[in-house]
Design a protein around this motif. Structure first.
Motif, mmCIF file in Angstrom:
data_model
loop_
_atom_site.group_PDB
_atom_site.id
_atom_site.type_symbol
_atom_site.label_atom_id
_atom_site.label_comp_id
_atom_site.label_asym_id
_atom_site.label_seq_id
_atom_site.Cartn_x
_atom_site.Cartn_y
_atom_site.Cartn_z
ATOM 1 N N ALA A 36 43.020 32.456 41.394
ATOM 2 C CA ALA A 36 43.421 33.832 41.118
ATOM 3 C C ALA A 36 42.348 34.534 40.292
ATOM 4 C CB ALA A 36 44.750 33.860 40.372
ATOM 5 N N VAL A 37 42.044 35.761 40.699
ATOM 6 C CA VAL A 37 41.085 36.595 39.980
ATOM 7 C C VAL A 37 41.825 37.837 39.518
ATOM 8 C CG1 VAL A 37 38.950 37.919 40.140
ATOM 9 C CG2 VAL A 37 39.172 35.761 41.397
ATOM 10 N N ALA A 38 41.752 38.128 38.230
ATOM 11 C CA ALA A 38 42.380 39.322 37.668
ATOM 12 C C ALA A 38 41.297 40.165 37.014
ATOM 13 C CB ALA A 38 43.445 38.938 36.651
ATOM 14 N N THR A 39 41.417 41.482 37.176
ATOM 15 C CA THR A 39 40.437 42.377 36.584
ATOM 16 C C THR A 39 41.100 43.286 35.556
ATOM 17 O OG1 THR A 39 40.731 44.225 38.112
ATOM 18 C CG2 THR A 39 39.237 42.450 38.803
ATOM 19 N N SER A 40 40.293 43.806 34.673
ATOM 20 C CA SER A 40 40.812 44.750 33.685
ATOM 21 C C SER A 40 41.177 46.082 34.338
ATOM 22 C CB SER A 40 39.786 44.974 32.576
ATOM 23 O OG SER A 40 38.582 45.497 33.128
ATOM 24 N N LEU A 41 40.850 46.258 35.601
ATOM 25 C CA LEU A 41 41.217 47.466 36.343
ATOM 26 C C LEU A 41 42.679 47.452 36.770
ATOM 27 C CD1 LEU A 41 38.073 47.729 38.638
ATOM 28 C CD2 LEU A 41 38.546 49.007 36.537
ATOM 29 N N GLY A 42 43.356 46.281 36.651
ATOM 30 C CA GLY A 42 44.761 46.188 37.013
ATOM 31 C C GLY A 42 45.011 45.616 38.390
ATOM 32 N N VAL A 43 44.020 44.947 38.954
ATOM 33 C CA VAL A 43 44.154 44.347 40.279
ATOM 34 C C VAL A 43 44.017 42.833 40.155
ATOM 35 C CG1 VAL A 43 43.157 44.217 42.601
ATOM 36 C CG2 VAL A 43 43.215 46.400 41.392
ATOM 37 N N ARG A 44 44.869 42.120 40.898
ATOM 38 C CA ARG A 44 44.818 40.657 40.914
ATOM 39 C C ARG A 44 44.776 40.195 42.364
ATOM 40 N NH1 ARG A 44 49.069 36.107 40.028
ATOM 41 N NH2 ARG A 44 47.723 34.441 39.312
#
Length: 101
Positions: A36-44
């Motif tokens: 799983a990759v999560a970004t500070s932009l709010g997308v996972r």
């Protein structure tokens, strides 16, 4: 982030399987058999290493997305928006328009 099976790298540097990664708003975790990759932009984005992919977006992004995941408006009529803002006549035309080299 590049994932090939269970081999994952970030900017060309390998991330050992099972090891969490956090750097500059990008987080990588290994829930079960998934990556799983999560970004500070709010997308996972989560991937099972084979065929299954899930993409989730935070509610704050509602109505602000475009591309292969649709517009996030709960209106199927605007899910196939092309990069130029038109609606694609078919799924294949939609996918082809968003293809990148």
């Amino acid at each position: 982030v590049l994932a090939q099976g269970r081999n994952v790298s970030v900017n060309g540097a390998a991330v050992p399987e099972g090891q969490p990664y956090l750097h500059r708003g990008l987080g990588l975790s290994w829930p079960g058999h998934w990556v799983a990759v999560a970004t500070s932009l709010g997308v996972r984005v989560a991937w099972d290493g084979h065929l299954a992919v899930t993409v989730t977006a935070e509610p704050e992004l509602r109505g602000t997305t475009w591309g292969l995941c649709g517009t996030y408006t709960d209106d199927p009529a605007d899910d196939f928006v092309l990069p130029d803002g038109d609606i694609a006549p078919s799924a294949s035309a939609f996918v082809s328009a968003w293809k990148v080299p």
